[in-house]
Every structure is written in C-alpha cells, then in structure tokens.
Scaffold this active site. Structure first.
Site: not given
Ligand code: MRU
Length: 349
Positions: A50-52, A91, A199, A240, A250-251
């Site tokens: 995960r993470g862009a 995603r 996270q 992201d 973003n998150k």
C-alpha cells in the site's frame, strides 16, 4: 537495523515479485511471493502492499507476471492489456497505479512488432525496474528538497504512512524527516495512529523506530491538542493524488489535520513525487474516493466493537484544499505557494 525492501523482483523475466505483507506488521515481518496477477491484485486491494508509489510499482511488476503465461508476442500483448485493465480496478484513488500501468502499456506499444515473446518479457521487466529505480531517486530528492523546511522544527506531526513501506524505499513525507535526521537535526515525530487501519500505529511507528528516530504515537483525535500544546511546529504528510489546482487526496483524516494546523498557524506540507499529480483533474472534487468495507470499522482486526447492522460510512481518503497547504515537496522542487500556475510551472518546465 536495516529494513528489508518493501517490494522487489526476484530473478529474470521468468522470476516473481516479493513484497512485505504489511497487514502483518509490526507483529511479524513476513515477505510474500506473487507469481500471478490475481495475487498482486489481492495484495493491493487488501493493503498487503500500500501507499501510492508502492502500489504503482507492484502493478508494473504485475504486468511482468501477466506476460509470463503468453506463448507468442501477440498473446503477450493481449494478456498484458487485460491484466492492466484488471489491476486498474484494484484501488481507485492513488493515481500512481494508473500512471504506472499506462506507462507500461505505452512502453509495450512502442516495442517493434518483430520482437519475440522473450524480448517483450525482458522489455517489460526493464521498464518496471526503471519505474522502481526512478522512485528510489525521487524519494531521495524529495528528502533533500524538503529537509530545509524543517530546519527550525523540533516537533513534527505525520499522518498515515508515507515512508519506505509506501514507496520503493525511504518514503516521501518520512524522507523529509529521515534526511533532516541524517543531517544531524534532532526531531521528535508525533505519529497519528490513522484509523481505521492504523497505518500510523502499525507502520510509521515501526519504521521510525527502525531508523532510530524519536517518535510518539497519538490517537488521531489528539492531533489538535498536540498542536495547541505547542508540541509540533510542522506537519508533513504524503499524497495519493494531487489535482491541477493543488488539492490533495490523502488518507482519511488528513483534511482534519490540515484544518487544525491552519488554526494554530502551523505549516502543513505535502511530500509527493511527480507521478502523484493528476493534471487532468481540475480540482480535488474530481478525485475518486475509495469506499472500503464496513467491517474495517465495526470489526477492526477481527474484534467486533460496534453493534451488528449499524450503518457505516468508510471513505479511505479525503481531500485537503490547496489553500491549507504551505508547500508541496516534489523531486523537482518545492511548490510554494500551491497554485495551479506554480504546479504547472514546476511539472511542465
Ligand atoms: O490506504 P493506504 O495505506 O494505501 O494509504 C496511503 C496514504 O494515504 C499515503 O499517505 C499516501 O499513499 C502517500 S505514500 C508515499
């Protein structure tokens, strides 16, 4: 302790993708093997990777796996196109996924028609590894560009994980902190736990410990209080997807952190590589926001904490308007002030 690679390709074109299963951290550091596209798809969707930037790199290697089944050049091109279409549905928010898939597709299209199936497999792997290498360099450059912004900062707050685990290595937001730390600066990092999938608590707290950086874990709801108490002088987060006007997805929870930072006069920085910009979208309103399963909130990590049948709203990302962002730290430079014109000027020069 040195952290193992977030993900890497093992072997030649007939090899496979290996990645740290981030759902098991920090309790277990386990690498998983991906030998086919469905495994990569599942790893992305379940946030094992995960993470862009890391999602984009994993997807690029996924296309190398798709190419392994083909028996001739024509069936390879068909299989890779189908896999790219499928992986693009894993995603929706991080644009690096679509950026990497499109780059691989364009690269394959450019290859001469007379190349053999083996030549095409090697060409795809070369391009995936180039994307991976470029990300390593972009993270280092982001660290170098951003560290001076923290020169007079003792406490910094971050949200989610924009570290080595979210990228090839080293990270984006955390790259800025690592670079400042490596130059001898003493920083204390406040880490938002980052509900609902933690996270921050599971990944950022672990990563900072591995790097020997002083860190304090807080619940998301404590961030405004920490700012009011004067414990942080800057916020650095990742992204992201960044729209043409500088709005940043973003998150979930990032927007609230930005509002709190604005209320306390604390600069809010976003660190992201150029592959995270989506100049085709005029503003953040156009960014697709991933909605995730209700169970992530009602049954976190397998323990039910809410009544059955309760309605749940679980957007995985939010959008912070550009006006709250003091600067965007990119590998090519620092965008400050954050406007459509300054973004265009840096990215298209
Ligand atoms: O749902 P996740 O864990 O993939 O979300 C990750 C983030 O929001 C990160 O901050 C972002 O991808 C930047 S990673 C360098």
């Amino acid at each position: 302790m040195s952290i193992p690679a977030t993900l890497y390709w093992s072997g030649e074109a007939d090899g496979h993708l290996r990645l740290i299963d981030q759902t098991l951290l920090p309790n277990a550091l386990v690498e998983m093997e991906c030998h086919d596209v469905p495994t990569v798809f599942e790893a992305i969707r379940s946030l094992r990777v995960r993470g862009a930037p890391a999602i984009g790199i994993a997807a690029a290697y996924g296309l190398c796996l798709a190419a392994q089944q083909a028996t001739d050049a024509s069936s390879l091109r068909t299989a890779v196109a189908a896999a790219a279409e499928h992986l693009a549905t894993s995603r929706p928010t991080a644009v690096n996924l679509f950026w990497a898939l499109e780059r691989m597709r364009a690269w394959l299209d450019e290859q001469p028609a007379d190349l053999t199936v083996d030549d095409l497999r090697s060409a795809l792997l070369t391009e995936a590894q180039t994307i991976h290498d470029e990300d390593r360099r972009m993270c280092r450059a982001i660290g170098r560009r951003g560290a001076p912004l923290l020169a007079h900062v003792q406490g910094v707050l971050t949200h989610c994980n924009a570290g080595g685990l979210a990228t090839s290595e080293y990270g984006t937001a955390l790259a800025v902190i690592y670079t400042a730390h490596e130059s001898g600066q003493s920083l204390h990092v406040y880490v938002d736990e980052t509900r609902p999938l933690l996270q921050g608590a599971r990944l950022t707290a672990w990563e900072l410990q591995q790097h020997g950086i002083h860190a304090t874990l807080i619940c998301d709801s404590m961030a405004a209080h920490v700012m009011q108490a004067g414990r942080v002088q800057a916020v650095v987060v990742g992204a992201d997807r960044i729209a043409a006007n500088g709005d940043v997805a973003n998150k979930i929870g990032t927007y609230g952190v930005a509002l709190a930072a604005a209320a306390h006069g604390i600069p809010f920085y976003v660190a992201a590589p150029s592959s995270t910009f989506d100049l085709a979208l005029a503003s953040g309103q156009d960014i697709p926001i991933e909605q995730r399963a209700a169970e992530e909130i009602t049954e976190p990590f397998g323990t039910r904490i809410a009544p059955t049948k309760i309605n749940v709203y679980n957007p995985a990302f939010d959008v912070t308007p550009a006006e709250y962002i003091a600067a965007i730290i990119c590998e090519q430079g620092v965008i400050q002030p954050v406007t459509a014109a300054s973004i265009r000027a840096l990215l298209t020069h």
